[in-house]
Scaffold this active site. Structure first.
Site, PDB file in Angstrom:
ATOM      1  N   ASP A 319       0.805  -1.125  -0.089  1.00 59.91           N
ATOM      2  CA  ASP A 319       0.166   0.059   0.010  1.00 59.91           C
ATOM      3  C   ASP A 319       1.047   1.115  -0.024  1.00 59.91           C
ATOM      4  O   ASP A 319       1.792   1.312  -0.566  1.00 59.91           O
ATOM      5  CB  ASP A 319      -0.817  -0.083   1.239  1.00 59.91           C
ATOM      6  CG  ASP A 319      -2.250   0.524   1.002  1.00 59.91           C
ATOM      7  OD1 ASP A 319      -2.404   1.876   0.979  1.00 59.91           O
ATOM      8  OD2 ASP A 319      -3.317  -0.134   0.914  1.00 59.91           O
ATOM      9  N   HIS A 390      -3.319   5.543   4.102  1.00 57.05           N
ATOM     10  CA  HIS A 390      -4.246   4.719   3.564  1.00 57.05           C
ATOM     11  C   HIS A 390      -3.723   3.180   3.946  1.00 57.05           C
ATOM     12  O   HIS A 390      -4.730   2.353   4.677  1.00 57.05           O
ATOM     13  CB  HIS A 390      -4.303   4.791   1.893  1.00 57.05           C
ATOM     14  CG  HIS A 390      -5.385   3.844   1.504  1.00 57.05           C
ATOM     15  ND1 HIS A 390      -4.671   2.449   1.106  1.00 57.05           N
ATOM     16  CD2 HIS A 390      -6.685   3.957   1.055  1.00 57.05           C
ATOM     17  CE1 HIS A 390      -5.794   2.001   0.436  1.00 57.05           C
ATOM     18  NE2 HIS A 390      -6.920   2.634   0.129  1.00 57.05           N
ATOM     19  N   SER A 572     -11.143  -0.757  -0.776  1.00 56.79           N
ATOM     20  CA  SER A 572     -10.043  -0.860  -0.181  1.00 56.79           C
ATOM     21  C   SER A 572     -10.274  -1.222   1.379  1.00 56.79           C
ATOM     22  O   SER A 572      -9.185  -1.970   1.887  1.00 56.79           O
ATOM     23  CB  SER A 572      -9.352   0.619   0.017  1.00 56.79           C
ATOM     24  OG  SER A 572      -8.581   0.838  -1.170  1.00 56.79           O
TER      25      SER A 572
END
Length: 843
Positions: A319, A390, A572
């Site tokens: 990520d 994230h 996600s």
């Protein structure tokens, strides 16, 4: 004569005396009777006493004799019947009868009498109540299979957080779709296997560092033959037989591509596409609240009863990086991560340019995300973002430390997470970089950005990819194939375009592609769907309401440089739910292969949408408890509960058999309600949220069973997950709620309110409301306000939040009450409608 007379007189007197005396008694003839046994006794009304009534018949000498008759007569007509009206003694002198008591409870008598010598004998017995309600409980279930198993298994699961603030009211999130982008100056060159005499991609031989070095030299040699082209070799990835070249002028990309394609050793030349993270974080000042709705959708509370994770499982999160200084996950992070995010320079809104990696760009051994960026409203430049990370959010769902009284909770409370950075601070990265991250995560040689390779010490059994792009490129495809061949289960987000075109890498057959559902269990408004989708998981959906309809996990406050929590939505957020459940399975069975993990997740997902596999949900919504247990639902047992309908008091409970048949005995004369309830896995707990409940005649207005003496009174009925019955918006239309029972209900708006009637015998009682399918006012759960009214309508108690500072927005009122019927009102003072449960219990 005188002498004769004198002599005759004694003889006459003797004869007279002989005639006047009785004959001596004969032995063996019944003479008298007496009590032996059988009094006093206690037994059930309407049933035979345990001991017979016994008297003894004897002759004059006291020897037991046969043939004596004794009569048994009830003291009154309600005292029952002897087994025979008279009994004759046997050789042992005993005369015996069995006494079946009358149907009424209380004192009963039976009298034994006979023509033989002796007084009447009175037998006494106390008859205990013996009304018996018996029948069969059947099970119904009116709610969907997905949501049915997701309510709370115990009320100890109130959501608690130690930081943040509550935000009431609506929330709107900005979602911007990004166009497909490529690196301005990069091309990916993939060579033919035969031209390099290379092993097959993904084969065991390709995992060797020596093989990687040999292939890297071979690719550089072949590219070196094109020295006339305006390009340089930037990176090589031997495991993928690919290299990234940088072209000096973007205008000449097509020229260079065409020239390279004329090389017989080259299999393909493609632009280095960029991929994005499939999720968006909210600012960290919007509220740090409950995760319960998305974890309940997976039935994690029950799964945690079986497994909470351990360090045998290694999951790689590929990520935008991680924060090792976030205290709620630091202990679960490994130190062998890597950074594959390439430099990407763009205009900065404050003037000049900025490298979006935030750390100067280039590959290195530190996968930390140092900064977060966002595009300005005009789309002309980027600016620093206060909230972000994230990859941290994704990793937190998989493995934030649980049960530590702070922050959020991950699916695995204890696990090893390898952070691999491939995206920059804008959530953007190239296919080549992502491919290297996948290789590294799988323990395969990856480019180190300096002409060599770097290799992790071991392969991650699970790789999570909450990212993707719209194009199928060889470098990405080969990386996925290699990682899959190395034994990793690859889980990837399907995409956030709301179309039927699943992004890459999720679209590859080797990948477990995940679509997203909201708190209602329905495909989220943004979620991509399609034939490539394998499974669905909670991703959140802000279109359903406020920020609490998203997924809560870890975040980083870059403005304060401090740990935070934040909501996000997207596939996600769905993907790590699947990866997290897979890690729980590995903790339970460390030897499971990727194929076995995949099969277990798909086989035990809860079907949603069209029956069977479909393009929206694949096999269904991932289910943690089912996957761990290898079955569809906990084992349940049924119980019958009897209440006094006049006082509301609980009287007795009995377990039903496997067919649902039950019998509750020992009931005194009176009027009763009969309820049915289920427990789970033999825990003996009934009337809890999510468990079936019901009553004879219907849960809203239970039928009265009138018990009048001993005997069996029929009661066959069905139970289900009980829902309110509208209209119940006024006291005179309130639904009846039995003590220990529960309703599920909903509030449609701030103007809606529901009423429930509760009859109690007097004592201490607790009334409680809480979120249904979520946590205490979050997700689709209502933020309830509970009020209890007395028989005259006076307010006796009210509560809106059990503990607002600890984010426990359920409501609870405990009162000492006299016998009577009370009203419970449930509403929301704020416009936060949704589902809830209402529960009344003694104590």
């Amino acid at each position: 004569m005188t002498a004769l007379r004198r002599g005759l007189l004694p003889l006459a007197l003797l004869l007279f005396a002989a005639c006047d005396s009785p004959s001596p008694p004969k032995d063996g003839v019944p003479h008298s009777f007496s009590l032996v046994s059988g009094t006093p006794q206690t037994g059930l009304a309407g049933e035979a006493l345990a001991q017979p009534l016994v008297v003894k018949v004897v002759d004059h000498a006291g020897t037991p004799v046969a043939g004596g008759t004794v009569t048994f007569t009830q003291g009154d007509t309600a005292s029952g019947q002897p087994s025979t009206a008279s009994a004759t003694s046997g050789a042992d002198g005993l005369a015996t009868v069995t006494w079946t008591l009358g149907k009424r409870a209380g004192a009963h008598t039976m009298v034994a009498s006979s023509s033989l010598k002796g007084n009447d004998i009175t037998f006494t017995a106390t008859a205990q109540p013996n009304g018996r309600v018996a029948g069969t409980i059947t099970v119904g279930d009116p709610v969907s299979a997905l949501l049915a198993g997701n309510a709370l298994a115990s009320l100890a699961r109130d959501t608690e957080f130690r930081a943040g603030r509550r935000v009431r009211g609506g929330f709107t999130a900005f979602r911007a779709k990004r166009p497909l982008r490529y690196s301005d100056d990069a091309l990916i060159v993939t060579f033919k296997q035969a031209s390099l005499s290379a092993p097959a991609i993904g084969s065991r031989a390709m995992r060797s560092a020596q093989t990687a070095a040999t292939l890297a030299r071979g690719m550089r040699d072949r590219l070196g033959r094109h020295a006339a082209l305006p390009m340089r070799v930037a990176d090589v990835s031997p495991a993928l037989l690919s290299a990234r070249v940088r072209v000096s002028s973007p205008a000449r990309l097509d020229e260079v591509r065409a020239a390279l394609l004329r090389d017989a050793s080259v299999a393909s030349v493609s632009r280095d596409a960029r991929a994005q993270a499939y999720g968006q974080l909210l600012p960290n000042d919007e509220a740090y609240v409950a995760q319960q709705w998305h974890y309940e959708l997976l039935d994690l509370p029950r799964a945690w009863g079986m497994q909470v994770g351990n360090r045998t499982a290694l999951i790689a999160v590929v990520d935008d990086g991680i924060r090792f200084d976030h205290p709620d996950i630091a202990a679960n992070l490994t130190s062998d991560g890597y950074d594959f995010a390439s430099s990407f320079v763009v205009p900065f809104c404050g003037g000049g340019t900025v490298d979006l990696t935030g750390d100067g760009g280039g590959y290195d051994a530190d996968p930390t995300i140092p900064k977060s960026y966002e595009v300005n409203a005009a789309g002309t430049c980027v600016q620093e973002s206060a909230a972000g990370a994230h990859g941290l959010h994704v990793a937190g769902t998989i493995g934030a430390m649980g049960n530590n009284a702070i922050g959020s909770t991950g699916i695995n409370w204890n696990v090893r997470i390898r952070p691999v950075r491939v995206l920059n601070g804008l959530g953007d990265g190239t296919y080549f970089d992502i491919a290297q991250g996948i290789l590294y995560a799988a323990g395969l040689p990856a480019s180190n950005g300096q002409g060599g390779t770097v290799q992790a010490p071991s392969a991650a059994q699970i790789i999570n990819l909450s990212l993707g792009g719209p194009t199928d490129e060889p470098v990405l495809r080969s990386a996925v194939q290699a990682a899959a061949a190395a034994g990793s289960l690859i889980v990837a987000a399907a995409g956030n375009d709301g179309t039927s075109t699943v992004g890459y890498p999720a679209a590859y057959p080797e990948v477990l592609a995940v679509s997203a559902v909201g708190p209602d269990g329905v495909l989220a408004s943004y979620s991509t769907f399609g034939t490539a989708v394998d499974i669905a998981a909670p991703g959140g959906d802000f279109d359903l309401g406020n920020e609490s309809h998203g997924v809560l996990s870890l975040a980083w406050d870059f403005s304060e440089n401090s740990p935070a929590l934040s909501f996000a939505f997207g596939t996600s957020m769905a993907s790590p739910h699947v990866a997290g459940v897979a890690a729980l399975l590995l903790a339970q069975q460390p030897g499971m292969t990727a194929a076995q993990l995949r099969a277990r997740l798909l086989d035990w997902a809860v079907d949603q949408g069209a029956p069977g596999n479909d393009i929206q949900y694949g096999a269904g919504v991932v289910h943690a408890r089912n996957s761990l247990a290898g079955n569809r639902a906990p084992a349940t047992s049924l119980f019958a509960r009897v209440y006094n309908s006049a006082t509301g008091a609980f009287v007795a409970q009995a377990a039903a058999n496997a067919q649902g048949a039950f019998s509750v005995g020992g009931l005194a004369d009176g009027d009763y309600w009969v309820a049915g309830a289920e427990d789970e896995d033999g825990d003996g707990l009934t009337g809890l949220p999510g468990r079936r409940w019901g009553s004879l005649g219907g849960i809203y207005s239970p039928a009265v069973v009138a018990v009048r003496g001993a005997g069996q009174y029929p009661a066959t009925f069905s139970i289900l997950r009980p829902a309110e019955s509208e209209p119940n918006n006024a006291q005179n239309t309130g639904n009846r709620l039995l003590l220990g029972g529960i309703y599920t209900a909903s509030l449609s708006s701030a103007l809606d309110e529901d009423y429930y009637r509760v009859t109690v015998p007097g004592g201490v009682y607790t009334f409680e409301t809480g979120g249904l399918g979520g946590g205490c006012g979050f997700g689709l759960a209502a933020d309830t306000h509970l009020t209890v009214f007395g028989p005259t309508g006076s307010t006796l108690g009210s509560n809106e939040d059990i503990n607002e500072s600890a984010f426990r927005y359920c409501s609870r009122v405990t009162l000492t009450l006299a016998a009577g019927t009370y009203m419970v009102r449930v509403r929301t003072d704020f416009d936060t409608p949704g589902g809830y449960y209402v529960w009344a219990r003694a104590g």
